[in-house]
Design an enzyme around this catalytic site. Structure first.
Site, short mmCIF file in Angstrom:
data_model
loop_
_atom_site.label_atom_id
_atom_site.label_comp_id
_atom_site.label_asym_id
_atom_site.label_seq_id
_atom_site.Cartn_x
_atom_site.Cartn_y
_atom_site.Cartn_z
N THR A 28 0.85 -1.19 0.00
CA THR A 28 0.00 0.00 0.00
C THR A 28 0.88 1.23 0.00
O THR A 28 1.80 1.33 0.81
CB THR A 28 -0.98 0.08 1.19
OG1 THR A 28 -1.60 1.37 1.21
CG2 THR A 28 -0.30 -0.13 2.52
N ASP A 54 -0.09 3.98 0.95
CA ASP A 54 -0.48 4.79 2.11
C ASP A 54 0.43 4.58 3.32
O ASP A 54 0.42 5.39 4.25
CB ASP A 54 -1.92 4.47 2.52
CG ASP A 54 -2.94 4.96 1.50
OD1 ASP A 54 -2.52 5.63 0.53
OD2 ASP A 54 -4.14 4.70 1.65
N LYS A 91 3.11 34.94 -5.82
CA LYS A 91 1.74 35.40 -5.58
C LYS A 91 0.71 34.29 -5.35
O LYS A 91 -0.48 34.59 -5.25
CB LYS A 91 1.28 36.27 -6.74
CG LYS A 91 1.24 35.55 -8.09
CD LYS A 91 0.78 36.50 -9.20
CE LYS A 91 0.73 35.79 -10.55
NZ LYS A 91 0.28 36.69 -11.62
N MET A 148 -2.67 11.67 -1.40
CA MET A 148 -3.34 10.40 -1.12
C MET A 148 -3.07 9.94 0.31
O MET A 148 -2.04 10.23 0.90
CB MET A 148 -2.90 9.33 -2.10
CG MET A 148 -3.82 9.19 -3.29
SD MET A 148 -3.62 7.64 -4.16
CE MET A 148 -5.06 7.72 -5.23
N ARG A 165 -6.24 7.89 2.50
CA ARG A 165 -7.62 8.00 2.98
C ARG A 165 -7.73 7.88 4.49
O ARG A 165 -8.60 8.47 5.12
CB ARG A 165 -8.49 6.92 2.32
CG ARG A 165 -8.87 7.19 0.88
CD ARG A 165 -9.89 8.31 0.76
NE ARG A 165 -11.06 8.07 1.59
CZ ARG A 165 -12.06 7.26 1.26
NH1 ARG A 165 -12.02 6.61 0.11
NH2 ARG A 165 -13.10 7.12 2.06
N GLU A 200 -5.50 13.41 2.33
CA GLU A 200 -6.79 13.11 1.70
C GLU A 200 -7.89 12.85 2.72
O GLU A 200 -9.04 13.21 2.53
CB GLU A 200 -6.62 11.89 0.78
CG GLU A 200 -7.84 11.50 -0.01
CD GLU A 200 -7.60 10.25 -0.84
OE1 GLU A 200 -8.38 10.02 -1.77
OE2 GLU A 200 -6.63 9.51 -0.57
N GLU A 221 -0.99 9.72 -9.77
CA GLU A 221 0.33 9.89 -10.38
C GLU A 221 1.40 9.06 -9.67
O GLU A 221 2.42 8.70 -10.28
CB GLU A 221 0.76 11.37 -10.33
CG GLU A 221 -0.14 12.31 -11.09
CD GLU A 221 -1.27 12.88 -10.24
OE1 GLU A 221 -1.79 13.95 -10.60
OE2 GLU A 221 -1.63 12.25 -9.22
#
Length: 569
Positions: free
Chosen positions: A229, A231, A268, A276, A278, A337, A443
């Protein structure tokens, strides 16, 4: 140094122009970088390069509620974790002919193809004449018996390449009696000795259930998991990291670094970057450590401090105001996320909206709002109109708010803008604020794996093969000592039940592998916390650039892993 050997065609020549049958991958049309990765040598831990034996450790327990886990896994609970150690006795059983299946489960993560390559090469080296099946499309392929026989020619174009398209993945689960029956039939039909499940916490929970089911039915098919994973929330002491996290974070960090230089160049824009993750905020934390943004929101900290959405908005606005005093009207803000899931008041609002909208229609006059509690009504009115409409109009098939579709970065831009306008009216802010939103997600899932992920995944696959040959089941392939040179990495298997707890769902205990969240007392967060004030007000931006495959930083490992292993990153 034990190294992987390249797969050869029958005539002994490398398959550099081979198309992998039935998948559409032509190595002949790869970029120069892709082709250079095909032949990248993969060192192995030394224990895998010489005769070894599998040694059992002490009986294992569970991450929580061991008595319930014992009831759910009567055949597997308590089995020991195992380690591979050198064996010079000459008693190692080699050249067993095995039939092994492999399945990819869940979202993509860089390195999955190398896990498959590692299993395949282990069988080619230690179990000559064995057959390996790749189940197509995830667990559904196991249930429906859809597979491809893996060969050297088939696998070659995928070595050290990103993606899961060798056999593709899926999010189906094997959990009902009918589905278990289908998996049993496939295992019997193919006479499988083993099955490797490459997936995250849910997938490995299902792998353990499948291992328990096969053992209870006296099937010979053994099941081994591999930790996947991006994550980074599938890890423990024995499983130091999940594969894909290193590569994904490096890809996102490059993009963040580019945005930082853009912000500094135009002077500016405030770039709000959602990343990512969750559940856990590991990716956001790691990217902060790699790039030094002005603001980084960590969901676990927001929850621990019981921060409201207004608190979060004010924090960002405070940084914007202080930077304006120094003439900096630009910056970069990282957002996980899953941020909204960590804000209790937002969860309460969503719960109330779900209940109200299940029985009432939203009227233009807003009469329905009277059914909200005062606190939730106040929060709802605070939200930008576009987010209000999203909460009311975008529902899932069950009529619930689709939290995952809420674009948190855009919401925060609007809320910060409103807050700064109010401060302008009070004379507390007199600069210009312009927000730009980004979501960096897909990505990072299928990039060319970093040297670390390439090698780590290959070792995980090789280790999984050794566990299956040794007759083990219900374990997750584990490679440790990752701060050391590859040759010194340790290899073994961790009992999946040792990673489990239970959740109460629909009146029953359901086993789950506990997600590893960001620990606020852990070394990675503490290092970040010690630096964030300096990063907020000054420009300490780092642009790490693209992933390097050669050169001085090619084998550099992510900060999170090194800090958790006690190495100063």
């Amino acid at each position: 140094m034990a190294a992987a050997t390249l797969s050869l065609l029958n005539n002994g020549e490398l398959a550099s122009s081979v198309k992998s049958p039935g998948t559409g991958r032509y190595a002949a049309v790869y970029s120069e970088v892709q082709n250079s990765r095909l032949d990248h040598p993969l060192p192995l831990p030394s224990v895998l390069g010489s005769p070894f034996k599998v040694v059992d450790g002490p009986p294992s327990s569970a991450a929580g509620h061991p008595e319930e886990i014992a009831k759910l896994f009567p055949s597997l609970y308590g089995q020991p974790c195992v380690s591979l150690v050198p064996d010079d006795s000459g008693d190692v059983a080699m050249n067993q002919i095995l039939k092994i299946g492999v399945v990819l489960s869940g979202g993509q993560a860089p390195g999955g193809h190398n896990v498959i390559s590692g299993i395949f090469d282990y069988l080619q080296t230690h179990c000559k004449g064995s057959t390996m099946y790749g189940f197509r499309g995830g667990p559904a392929g196991v249930m429906k018996g859809k597979y491809v026989v893996l060969t050297p020619e088939f696998i070659y174009p995928y070595r050290n390449q990103g993606g899961f398209d060798m056999i593709c993945s899926g999010r189906d689960k094997i959990e009902t009696p009918e589905q278990f029956k289908q998996a049993e039939e496939t295992a019997k039909k193919l006479d499988l000795d083993g099955l490797v499940v490459i997936g995250g916490d849910d997938s490995n929970t299902n792998a353990c259930l499948l291992a328990e089911n096969f053992r209870s039915k006296n099937l010979k098919t053994r099941v081994i998991g591999c930790p996947k994973t991006i994550d980074g929330d599938l890890k423990s002491k024995e499983v130091p990291t999940s594969f894909g996290f290193d590569t994904a974070c490096k890809i996102y960090a490059e993009m963040i670094g580019n945005v930082m230089i853009d912000a500094r160049s135009t002077g500016k824009y405030y770039h709000f970057v959602r990343l990512m993750g969750r559940a856990a905020s590991h990716i956001t934390l790691e990217c902060a450590l790699q790039t030094h943004p002005n603001v980084t929101l960590i969901g676990e900290e927001v929850f621990a401090k019981k921060l409201t959405l207004k608190n979060v908005t004010d924090y960002i606005a405070d940084v914007v105001c202080k930077r304006a005093e120094s003439g900096y009207n630009y910056g970069v803000i990282l957002i996980p996320e899953g941020l909204i899931d960590f804000i209790p008041e937002v969860q309460q609002l969503i719960a109330e909206l779900n209940e109200i909208l299940a029985h009432d229609v939203v009227d233009e006059a807003g009469v329905w709002k009277k059914k909200l509690t005062p606190q939730c009504l106040e929060l709802f009115e605070l939200l930008p109109l576009a987010i209000q409409e999203q909460l009311l109009l975008e529902r899932d098939p069950h009529g619930n708010v689709q939290v995952a579709k809420i674009e948190t970065e855009k919401m925060l831009i609007q809320m910060v803008e409103t807050e700064l306008d109010q401060r302008k009216q009070k004379g507390a802010y007199n600069a210009q604020f312009k927000g730009q939103s980004h979501f960096f997600g897909y990505e990072g899932r299928c990039g060319l794996p970093s040297n670390f992920d390439s090698t780590y995944c290959y070792a995980l696959g090789y280790g999984a093969g050794s566990l299956l040959q040794s007759g083990k089941t219900g374990l997750i392939s584990s490679v440790g000592n990752l701060a050391a040179p590859v040759e010194e990495w340790t290899v073994g298997g961790t009992a999946l039940t040792a990673l489990m707890d239970v959740e109460r769902r629909h009146g029953k205990f359901k086993p789950v592998i506990k997600k590893a969240m960001v620990e606020l007392e852990g070394a990675p967060f503490k290092k970040f916390a010690s630096k964030r004030e300096e990063w907020a007000l000054n420009n300490r931006y780092i642009n790490p650039g693209p992933i390097q495959f050669v050169g001085p930083v090619a084998n550099k490992v992510n900060h999170t892993l090194l800090l958790e292993l006690g190495v100063d990153a």
